[in-house]
Enzyme design. Structure first.
Site, PDB file in Angstrom:
ATOM      1  N   SER A  11       1.073  -1.434  -0.404  1.00  0.00           N
ATOM      2  CA  SER A  11       0.145  -0.255   0.559  1.00  0.00           C
ATOM      3  C   SER A  11       0.351   1.190   0.600  1.00  0.00           C
ATOM      4  O   SER A  11       0.324   2.100   0.186  1.00  0.00           O
ATOM      5  CB  SER A  11      -0.835  -0.017   1.177  1.00  0.00           C
ATOM      6  OG  SER A  11      -2.062  -0.832   1.224  1.00  0.00           O
ATOM      7  N   LYS A  70       0.447   3.554  -3.075  1.00  0.00           N
ATOM      8  CA  LYS A  70      -0.594   4.361  -3.199  1.00  0.00           C
ATOM      9  C   LYS A  70      -0.490   5.732  -2.875  1.00  0.00           C
ATOM     10  O   LYS A  70      -0.859   6.511  -3.846  1.00  0.00           O
ATOM     11  CB  LYS A  70      -1.492   3.765  -2.188  1.00  0.00           C
ATOM     12  CG  LYS A  70      -2.197   3.003  -1.843  1.00  0.00           C
ATOM     13  CD  LYS A  70      -2.959   2.215  -1.112  1.00  0.00           C
ATOM     14  CE  LYS A  70      -3.827  -0.100  -1.488  1.00  0.00           C
ATOM     15  NZ  LYS A  70      -4.190  -0.129  -0.420  1.00  0.00           N
ATOM     16  N   TYR A 109      -3.014  -2.337 -10.218  1.00  0.00           N
ATOM     17  CA  TYR A 109      -2.970  -2.397  -9.609  1.00  0.00           C
ATOM     18  C   TYR A 109      -2.663  -3.069  -8.790  1.00  0.00           C
ATOM     19  O   TYR A 109      -1.296  -2.642  -7.154  1.00  0.00           O
ATOM     20  CB  TYR A 109      -4.580  -1.975  -8.847  1.00  0.00           C
ATOM     21  CG  TYR A 109      -4.433  -2.095  -6.698  1.00  0.00           C
ATOM     22  CD1 TYR A 109      -4.752  -1.159  -6.492  1.00  0.00           C
ATOM     23  CD2 TYR A 109      -4.481  -3.423  -5.997  1.00  0.00           C
ATOM     24  CE1 TYR A 109      -4.410  -0.979  -5.089  1.00  0.00           C
ATOM     25  CE2 TYR A 109      -5.296  -3.363  -4.987  1.00  0.00           C
ATOM     26  CZ  TYR A 109      -4.967  -1.910  -4.251  1.00  0.00           C
ATOM     27  OH  TYR A 109      -5.198  -2.277  -3.133  1.00  0.00           O
ATOM     28  N   TYR A 115      -4.912   3.178   8.512  1.00  0.00           N
ATOM     29  CA  TYR A 115      -6.385   2.800   8.057  1.00  0.00           C
ATOM     30  C   TYR A 115      -6.782   3.479   9.661  1.00  0.00           C
ATOM     31  O   TYR A 115      -6.736   3.916   9.920  1.00  0.00           O
ATOM     32  CB  TYR A 115      -6.188   1.614   7.194  1.00  0.00           C
ATOM     33  CG  TYR A 115      -4.771   1.601   6.577  1.00  0.00           C
ATOM     34  CD1 TYR A 115      -5.920   1.704   5.257  1.00  0.00           C
ATOM     35  CD2 TYR A 115      -4.479   0.662   6.330  1.00  0.00           C
ATOM     36  CE1 TYR A 115      -5.451   2.076   4.145  1.00  0.00           C
ATOM     37  CE2 TYR A 115      -3.504   0.630   4.982  1.00  0.00           C
ATOM     38  CZ  TYR A 115      -3.612   0.643   4.316  1.00  0.00           C
ATOM     39  OH  TYR A 115      -3.034   0.809   2.750  1.00  0.00           O
ATOM     40  N   VAL A 175       1.338  -4.258   3.303  1.00  0.00           N
ATOM     41  CA  VAL A 175       1.161  -4.917   4.289  1.00  0.00           C
ATOM     42  C   VAL A 175       2.415  -6.086   4.349  1.00  0.00           C
ATOM     43  O   VAL A 175       2.719  -6.867   4.794  1.00  0.00           O
ATOM     44  CB  VAL A 175       0.103  -5.938   3.759  1.00  0.00           C
ATOM     45  CG1 VAL A 175      -1.459  -5.288   4.532  1.00  0.00           C
ATOM     46  CG2 VAL A 175      -0.318  -6.272   2.140  1.00  0.00           C
TER      47      VAL A 175
HETATM   48  O1  DON Z   1      -4.826  -4.573  -1.839  1.00  0.00           O
HETATM   49  C1  DON Z   1      -4.346  -5.170  -1.365  1.00  0.00           C
HETATM   50  O2  DON Z   1      -5.102  -5.863  -0.448  1.00  0.00           O
HETATM   51  C2  DON Z   1      -2.833  -5.202  -0.648  1.00  0.00           C
HETATM   52  N1  DON Z   1      -1.610  -5.152  -2.549  1.00  0.00           N
HETATM   53  C3  DON Z   1      -2.437  -4.228  -0.332  1.00  0.00           C
HETATM   54  C4  DON Z   1      -2.482  -3.448   1.261  1.00  0.00           C
HETATM   55  C5  DON Z   1      -1.904  -3.266   2.210  1.00  0.00           C
HETATM   56  O3  DON Z   1      -0.555  -3.074   1.914  1.00  0.00           O
HETATM   57  C6  DON Z   1      -3.110  -2.232   3.067  1.00  0.00           C
HETATM   58  N2  DON Z   1      -1.712  -2.147   4.349  1.00  0.00           N
HETATM   59  N3  DON Z   1      -1.335  -2.595   5.299  1.00  0.00           N
END
Ligand code: DON
Length: 311
Positions: A65, A68, A192, A244, A262
């Site tokens: 993330s 982003k 994405y 978040y 993540v």
């Molecule tokens: O879309 C997803 O679930 C992952 N590619 C990215 C989520 C993420 O990194 C949330 N962060 N803490």
């Protein structure tokens, strides 16, 4: 008093190496479940161009993330404030992959850092670029910001998420039904998943974050990457939405704008002082790196860096 940053960084890395409670690695993307949770790295990119780093500083990890932030900067650069017609600027108070607010708010995601918001931002980029071009543009931007050509997508992570990202498929289709996503959901998701699968070291990521620490420039006197206004706005969003439903806690404990992923990475900025990257794969209950959060809290305490302190 001059701060002994090399000492502070080395001490924090040693303290984190000794921690036994390291959180749990993300396992909903199977490829991420294979990462060794014993790793930790911390890097600071300073106004004079030095990078101070300790721990596992040369291991590329999945930025997830954190990507982003960079896609948002690119989309704002391309489309300006019209991006805000399809994505909001409020913290969600829900998990990063939540779908619950979308129906109440007619498919418009709360902010660009929850998955729905980032998918909408990726869709905005695709109104300008073909999928392959968009990924090329994102990689070019990261290589330019960090001054390092050696940044790439990890294809195994991208494939792993593509196979298991059913919730993101739901989010994209749901937003498509409201016209917030305008392109073909499968194409938008392909881009994405791939930008989330970019791998970087803490050293590369700290340098890539410089534009946010120095009013849009790659250092106090460096070349300009984005306008000061855009850097300020992205920092505000990182502070309020970057972790978040853990964003309030991160602001309270660390006091710096930051964005988590993540993969266990956190990118943070102490405006005018340093661009920071920290990584440890184990996550806390809301999906943010357990040890990277603790390490950044200690860094902020020992340096006095905070966006809430008079300097
Ligand atoms: O879309 C997803 O679930 C992952 N590619 C990215 C989520 C993420 O990194 C949330 N962060 N803490």
């Amino acid at each position: 008093m001059d701060l002994d940053l090399p000492l502070i960084v080395t001490e924090i890395a040693a303290e984190m190496a000794a921690e036994t409670e390291r959180g749990a690695v993300a396992d909903y993307i199977p490829e991420l479940a294979r990462v060794d949770p014993g790793q930790f790295g911390l890097a600071l990119s300073l106004p004079d161009g030095r990078v101070i780093a300790a721990g596992d500083t040369e291991v590329p990890f999945s930025i997830q993330s954190i990507s982003k932030v960079f896609t948002l900067a690119l989309a704002l650069g391309r489309h300006g404030d019209s991006v805000w017609s399809r994505v909001g600027r409020e913290p969600s108070g829900d998990p990063f992959n939540s779908i619950v607010q979308l129906e109440h708010e007619r498919g418009k995601p709360r902010n660009p850092f929850i998955n729905a918001g980032a998918i909408a931002v990726t869709d905005a980029l695709l109104s300008h670029y073909a999928p392959r071009e968009a990924l090329g543009e994102i990689l070019r931007f990261l290589r330019y910001l960090s001054g390092d050509e050696d940044i790439a997508i990890d294809p195994a992570v991208a494939a792993s998420e593509q196979e298991t990202g059913f919730r993101n498929v739901a989010l994209a289709n749901f937003m498509r039904s409201y016209g917030i996503v305008t392109g073909e959901p499968a194409k938008v998701l392909g881009v994405y998943f791939h930008h989330c699968a970019i791998a970087m070291t803490v050293r590369q990521l700290a340098r890539a974050a410089r534009f946010l620490a120095f009013d849009g420039r790659l250092g106090p006197e460096g070349p300009r990457a984005v306008s000061p206004r855009m850097a300020r706005q992205i920092n505000a969003l990182m502070l309020t939405c970057g972790h978040y439903d853990g964003s309030g806690e991160f602001a309270f404990r660390v006091g710096l704008p930051g964005k988590s992923g993540v993969g266990g990475g956190i990118m943070a900025v102490a405006p005018g002082q340093a661009a920071i990257a920290c990584w440890s794969p184990g996550l806390n209950a809301v999906g943010n790196s357990l040890l990277a959060s603790t390490a950044l809290e200690r860094l902020a305490e020992r340096t006095g860096w905070s966006v809430f302190t008079a300097r």
